[in-house]
Design a protein around this motif. Structure first.
Motif, short mmCIF file in Angstrom:
data_model
loop_
_atom_site.label_atom_id
_atom_site.label_comp_id
_atom_site.label_asym_id
_atom_site.label_seq_id
_atom_site.Cartn_x
_atom_site.Cartn_y
_atom_site.Cartn_z
N GLN A 149 18.03 -47.18 -69.60
CA GLN A 149 18.98 -47.99 -70.35
C GLN A 149 19.56 -47.15 -71.48
OE1 GLN A 149 18.19 -52.18 -71.10
NE2 GLN A 149 16.15 -51.92 -70.22
N THR A 150 20.78 -47.48 -71.84
CA THR A 150 21.42 -46.71 -72.90
C THR A 150 22.25 -47.63 -73.77
OG1 THR A 150 22.72 -44.71 -73.35
CG2 THR A 150 23.53 -46.16 -71.61
N THR A 151 22.72 -47.08 -74.85
CA THR A 151 23.65 -47.76 -75.74
C THR A 151 24.48 -46.68 -76.42
OG1 THR A 151 23.84 -49.42 -77.50
CG2 THR A 151 22.10 -47.79 -77.72
N GLU A 152 25.42 -47.08 -77.24
CA GLU A 152 26.39 -46.13 -77.80
C GLU A 152 25.72 -44.95 -78.49
OE1 GLU A 152 30.15 -46.12 -80.94
OE2 GLU A 152 28.98 -47.96 -80.64
N ILE A 153 24.75 -45.21 -79.33
CA ILE A 153 24.13 -44.12 -80.08
C ILE A 153 23.30 -43.22 -79.18
CG2 ILE A 153 22.06 -45.41 -80.77
CD1 ILE A 153 22.24 -43.95 -83.49
N VAL A 154 22.68 -43.78 -78.16
CA VAL A 154 21.88 -42.98 -77.22
C VAL A 154 22.80 -42.07 -76.41
CG1 VAL A 154 20.31 -43.07 -75.25
CG2 VAL A 154 20.04 -44.69 -77.14
N ALA A 714 10.21 -47.55 -70.98
CA ALA A 714 9.30 -48.36 -70.17
C ALA A 714 9.23 -49.80 -70.67
CB ALA A 714 7.90 -47.73 -70.18
N ALA A 715 9.47 -49.97 -71.97
CA ALA A 715 9.46 -51.31 -72.56
C ALA A 715 10.82 -52.00 -72.47
CB ALA A 715 9.02 -51.23 -74.02
N GLY A 716 11.83 -51.30 -71.93
CA GLY A 716 13.15 -51.89 -71.79
C GLY A 716 14.03 -51.75 -73.00
N VAL A 717 13.72 -50.76 -73.87
CA VAL A 717 14.49 -50.53 -75.09
C VAL A 717 15.38 -49.30 -74.90
CG1 VAL A 717 14.38 -50.04 -77.56
CG2 VAL A 717 12.66 -51.52 -76.50
N PRO A 718 16.70 -49.41 -75.11
CA PRO A 718 17.57 -48.24 -74.99
C PRO A 718 17.22 -47.21 -76.07
CG PRO A 718 18.86 -50.27 -74.93
CD PRO A 718 17.47 -50.63 -75.36
N ALA A 719 16.77 -46.04 -75.64
CA ALA A 719 16.37 -44.99 -76.57
C ALA A 719 16.54 -43.65 -75.88
CB ALA A 719 14.92 -45.18 -77.00
#
Length: 818
Positions: A149-154, A714-719
Motif C-alpha cells: 500500500q502507498t500514499t502520496e508521501i510514500v 503487514a499491518a495494512g499501513v502505507p509506509a
C-alpha cells in the motif's frame, strides 16, 4: 483562452484516437487529460459513485460534492462519462462494446483485480488484438513490492526525491501536490502513445505496465550516478548553490553569481575590481557581496529586480506563488490558462497543455463531465460520427510484431543538459536513429560526475549524465554558426523526421534555423523546441535552468518546513517533466503528420510543464483563494503523515495514514494501542500531530526503515523507506522487474543506468543497451551518409566546422572524493 464545445477537435494531433479510461485517481486522470488535450476522444468509465478524483477536492466553499472537486474539474476536463460496474456481467459487456472501437484502455485497479473480473490484458488482447492496454499501479504488476500500500508521501520517499530535499539538520521533506502520481500519469500517457504508434505500424496492441515507483526513479539525473560513479551519497544541502531572499512583495531566487551583480545594484565600477578577477578572490568576497545584495533587494519588487537581472543575463527569478502564476503576464501572453464552462461550477480556469503546436490546437475542449452524463452516447457519435484518423502504415512493408516502436525514425538532437536529451533517449531506446550534434566545447553533461571521481585526459567521455542520456545515439561535432555547418545541418534535416532542440529561445532563430527555414527543406519535419519560458511572451528572453524554473513554476513557494522557510527540491524538477511531455508531443505530431503529410513546430516551456505539476494547489487557489505555503510533510486532510527517524545515520521512514482503520492498525503495530481511541478521527489526529509523531519516532528509531516498512505494511499501513541514492541502486524490486539498463562503455567499462518507466509486453522488454558515444564518434559515418567525401571531411576539420576532440575543455563540477 475560452474554450467552446467544439474546439477544432478534428484538427488536433490525436484526432480519431479513442481512449477508454477505466482508471481512478490522479495518475490515470492526468494520463487521459493529456491524451484528451491532444485530441483523443476519451470516455471515462466510472464505478457507481464516480471516479475517486471527484471526492479528492479541493472544493469551493459550499460546493463539496462529486461534481465540483478541483482535481476532477482539472484532470477530467475534455472527457465523457459513463458509469459501469465492472464487477457485474452487464457492466463488462458494455465495456466490451466500447473497446470494440477503442484504441487505448487505461486502468489502475491494481495487480490481479482486472484479471479477477475476466478483464486481464491477456484476455482483452485476445479479443481486441490491436488494443493498447495501459495499466498504472504504485509498484507495477509484479515484483516484491507489488502488493504494498502507498500514499502520496510514500511515493515521493521511495522515488528518491525526498531524501535530498530540505535541511541536513532536519527531516527530509516532500513536495506536496501528488507529484508521484502526476509523474506516473505522464508516463502512462507517453507509454500508451508509443504503443499506439507501434500498433499502427504492426496491427498489434500490447500491455504497458507503468508504476509510480519507476516513474519517479526514472526522473533523476546525477542522483544515482554520483553514487554509482563517485561513491557519494546525495543528501540535503548538496543541490545547486542558490539564495532565496525576501524583497518588498515576496521572495527572489538567485544563483550562479558573478561580478555582474554589481551592474544590477548600480555599481558598475566594481565589476572590474582586481580582487574579483580570480575564482578564489570572488569566492572570498561572495559572502559580503550576497549580504549587500540581500539588503538591496529587500526594498524592491521581485518582478522588477528579476527583469533587470535577466536583461543582464543573470539567473534571478521571482519565487512565484500560485497566485503569481494565476497573474503571470508570461502565462497570459502564451494563453496557458484555459476557461471552460461547467454546468454546476460555472466558468472554471484550468492549466492548459504543455505544448504549443504551430498548426494543431491542443488543450481541453470541454469542462469535466457530470457523472454518467454520456450514458446514451458515450462515444460521442451523434456529435462527431466520422473523426478522421490515420490508417494503417500503408505501402510500407509490415513490421514484425516485436519490432521497436520507432525503428526507422530519424531524429536530430541539438540539446543541452537534461530535458532535450531525455526526450531523445526515449526515442533512441525505442528504436529511433538519434544523432546528437555537439559543439566544439564540452557541454555540461560531459563535464561532471566522472567514473571513479577521476579527471582523466578524456574526461569528456566519462561524464555521467552524458553517458546516461545518450545511450543508443550517434554523435557528431558541427559548428552550426558557420555557413558550412548550417548547410550540412539542413541536409540532415532533409532526410530526418524530427529535430529536438533544448536551448534558449533565441538560439535557433539567431542561427538562421527557424522552423520556417527547416520546413522549406523538408515540409514533413517536426521541430520540438524546449526553452525555459517558451519562444513567445514578455519573458521569452529570460534565462531558464532547472534550478530557477522551480521558483518560476510555483514549486519553491510551497516547499519547506513552514511559511517563509523555503527550499528547492535539490535537483531540477521541470527537466524530466518537460522531456517526457516533449516525447508525448512528438509522438502526437508524428500521428498528425500521417494524416496531413506535414510537420509542425512544438514550442515548449519548462516553466509551463513545471506549473502543470502544481495542479492541486493551483485549483485550490482558483476555487478558494487559498495560496499554498510550505508546511513540512504534514497533510491538510490525513494524519499522521511524516518522515520519522529510523536506525542508522540520516535514515528515515515515511508513512501516511488515510483512514481510521489504518490509524488503529498503526497504533497496534507501534505498541501504542491506547492512542487509537484517544484520537479516533482525522481532526483529532491533526490537532495532536506532535504527540503522535513523537510516539511513532520512539518506535521507528530502533528499527531500520526496511524492517519498519515490512511491519507496517503487514499491518495494512502505507509506509516506506525514504530511499537514498545508494539504496535505490541496490533496490530488490527494481532489480526483479528488470528496470536497469546495463551498458559497456569503451573507456569506462560496465555501467548501470536508469531504465525507462514502461514495460511493454509485445515489444522488446527493456531499452536497447548501446553505450553513449564518445565525443564526435560518428563524424565520418554520419557525414558520409550525406555524401560528404573524405576530402571534404578533411576540409571541414581544417576550418573547425567539425572536430574529433573538443577545442575547449570545461569541467563544470570538480569531483569530491571521500
Amino acid at each position: 483562452m475560452s474554450i467552446g464545445a467544439g474546439g477544432g477537435a478534428l484538427e488536433r494531433p490525436l484526432a480519431g484516437v479513442r481512449v477508454v479510461d477505466a482508471s481512478e485517481g490522479v495518475a490515470g486522470g492526468y494520463a487521459s487529460r493529456l491524451l484528451a488535450d491532444l485530441g483523443a476522444r476519451v470516455i471515462k468509465v466510472e464505478p457507481p459513485g464516480g471516479d475517486a478524483l471527484r471526492s479528492m477536492g479541493p472544493f469551493a466553499p459550499g460546493t463539496a460534492g462529486p461534481e465540483a472537486g478541483g482535481l476532477h474539474l482539472a484532470l477530467n476536463a475534455g472527457k465523457r462519462s459513463i458509469v459501469l460496474d465492472l464487477d457485474r456481467e452487464d457492466g463488462r459487456q458494455r465495456l466490451d462494446g466500447l473497446l470494440a472501437s477503442a484504441d487505448v484502455l487505461l486502468e489502475s485497479s491494481g495487480p490481479g483485480v482486472m484479471a479477477s473480473r475476466g478483464l486481464s490484458h491477456e484476455e482483452l488482447l485476445r479479443r481486441f488484438p490491436a488494443l493498447v492496454y495501459a495499466s498504472h499501479s504504485a509498484f507495477g504488476h509484479d515484483g516484491p513490492y507489488a502488493a504494498r500500500q502507498t500514499t502520496e508521501i510514500v511515493d515521493y520517499a521511495m522515488g528518491g526525491w525526498m531524501y535530498f530535499c530540505g535541511d541536513p539538520e532536519r527531516a527530509p521533506i516532500m513536495v506536496h501536490g501528488r507529484q508521484g502520481e502526476l509523474h506516473a500519469g505522464m508516463q502512462l500517457a507517453a507509454g500508451a502513445a508509443a504503443a499506439l504508434w507501434h500498433a499502427r505500424l504492426t496491427g498489434r496492441g500490447q500491455h504497458v505496465d507503468v508504476s509510480t515507483f519507476e516513474s519517479l526513479v526514472s526522473s533523476h539525473v546525477f542522483v544515482l550516478s554520483v553514487w554509482s560513479q563517485e561513491g557519494l551519497v546525495k543528501g540535503r544541502g548538496d543541490g545547486t548553490a542558490a539564495l532565496i531572499v525576501p524583497c518588498s512583495d515576496g521572495h527572489l531566487f538567485a544563483t550562479r553569481f558573478t561580478p555582474e551583480i554589481f551592474l544590477l545594484m548600480g555599481e558598475p565600477e566594481r565589476v572590474d575590481d582586481p580582487a574579483f578577477q580570480t575564482p578564489e578572490g570572488w569566492l572570498d568576497a561572495l559572502p559580503e557581496v550576497l549580504e549587500r545584495f540581500t539588503a538591496w533587494v529587500s526594498t524592491r519588487g521581485k518582478r522588477e529586480v528579476a527583469e533587470q537581472a535577466q536583461q543582464l543575463r543573470m539567473l534571478v527569478t521571482p519565487v512565484q506563488t500560485v497566485a503569481d502564476l494565476a497573474d503571470s503576464p508570461q502565462l497570459a501572453a502564451r494563453e496557458f490558462w484555459r476557461t471552460v464552462e461547467h454546468p454546476l461550477a460555472g466558468s472554471v480556469v484550468l492549466p492548459g497543455p504543455p505544448w504549443r503546436f504551430s498548426r494543431s490546437p491542443s488543450g481541453p475542449v470541454r469542462a469535466a463531465p457530470l457523472l454518467d452524463a454520456d450514458r446514451a452516447d458515450p462515444a460521442g457519435a451523434a456529435e462527431d460520427p466520422g473523426a478522421d484518423r490515420p490508417g494503417p502504415a500503408g505501402a510500407a512493408p509490415p513490421r514484425p510484431a516485436r519490432a521497436a516502436p520507432f525503428e526507422g525514425l530519424r531524429v536530430i538532437e541539438v540539446t543541452n543538459s537534461w530535458a532535450g536529451p531525455l526526450c531523445g533517449m526515449y526515442l533512441a531506446d525505442l528504436g529511433a536513429d538519434v544523432v546528437a550534434i555537439e559543439r566544439s566545447f564540452t557541454q555540461p553533461t560531459r563535464g561532471q560526475h566522472f567514473a571513479g571521481a577521476q579527471i582523466w585526459p578524456h574526461f569528456y567521455n566519462r561524464g555521467a549524465a552524458w553517458n546516461q542520456f545518450n545511450r543508443n545515439k550517434r554523435a557528431i561535432c558541427l559548428d552550426l554558426a558557420s555557413s558550412e555547418g548550417r548547410e550540412i545541418f539542413l541536409r540532415m534535416v532533409e532526410r530526418s523526421d524530427v529535430v529536438l532542440e533544448n536551448n534558449s529561445a533565441r538560439v535557433f532563430p539567431n542561427l538562421g534555423l527557424s522552423y520556417e527555414t527547416l520546413s522549406e527543406r523538408n515540409p514533413r519535419i517536426i521541430l520540438c523546441s524546449m526553452s525555459g519560458f517558451g519562444a513567445t511572451g514578455p519573458e521569452a528572453h529570460h534565462l531558464g535552468l532547472g534550478s530557477n524554473i522551480e521558483a518560476a513554476a510555483g514549486l519553491i513557494a510551497r516547499t519547506g518546513y513552514a511559511a517563509g522557510d523555503f527550499f528547492a527540491t535539490g535537483s531540477f524538477q521541470a527537466d524530466p517533466i518537460t522531456g517526457t511531455h516533449a516525447f508525448l508531443g512528438v509522438v502526437a505530431a508524428l500521428w498528425e503528420r500521417e494524416r496531413s503529410g506535414r510537420g509542425q513546430h512544438l514550442d515548449m516551456a519548462l516553466s509551463e510543464s513545471g506549473a502543470l505539476f502544481a495542479m492541486e494547489p493551483v485549483m485550490d487557489y482558483r476555487l478558494t483563494g487559498h495560496v499554498a505555503e510550505p508546511r513540512g510533510n504534514r497533510s491538510l486532510s490525513i494524519a499522521p503523515q511524516g518522515a520519522y527517524r529510523s536506525a542508522g545515520e540520516d535514515c528515515w521512514l515515511a508513512l501516511g495514514v488515510e483512514s481510521d482503520e489504518q490509524w488503529r492498525s498503526l497504533c497496534a503495530a507501534i505498541g501504542r494501542p491506547e492512542l487509537g481511541p484517544r484520537y479516533p478521527d482525522v481532526g483529532a489526529r491533526l490537532a495532536a500531530h506532535d504527540e503522535i509523531d513523537a510516539a511513532i519516532e520512539e518506535w521507528s528509531a530502533a528499527l531500520d526503515h526496511n524492517e519498519a516498512t515490512r511491519r507496517l505494511q503487514a499491518a495494512g499501513v502505507p509506509a516506506g523507506p525514504v530511499l537514498a541514492n545508494w539504496e535505490l541502486v541496490a533496490d530488490p524490486h527494481l532489480f526483479r522487474r528488470g528496470y536497469w539498463v546495463d551498458t559497456v562503455h569503451p573507456e569506462i567499462g560496465f555501467q548501470r543506468w536508469e531504465g525507462i518507466p514502461w514495460r511493454f509486453s509485445g515489444t522488446p522488454p527493456g531499452a536497447r543497451a548501446d553505450a553513449a558515444p564518445l565525443f564526435a564518434e560518428h563524424n565520418d559515418e554520419v557525414l558520409r551518409e550525406l555524401g560528404v567525401t573524405d576530402d571534404e571531411l578533411s576540409a571541414l576539420r581544417e576550418r573547425n566546422v567539425s572536430a574529433d576532440e573538443p577545442a575547449q575543455l570545461r569541467i563544470f563540477a570538480r569531483p569530491t572524493r571521500r
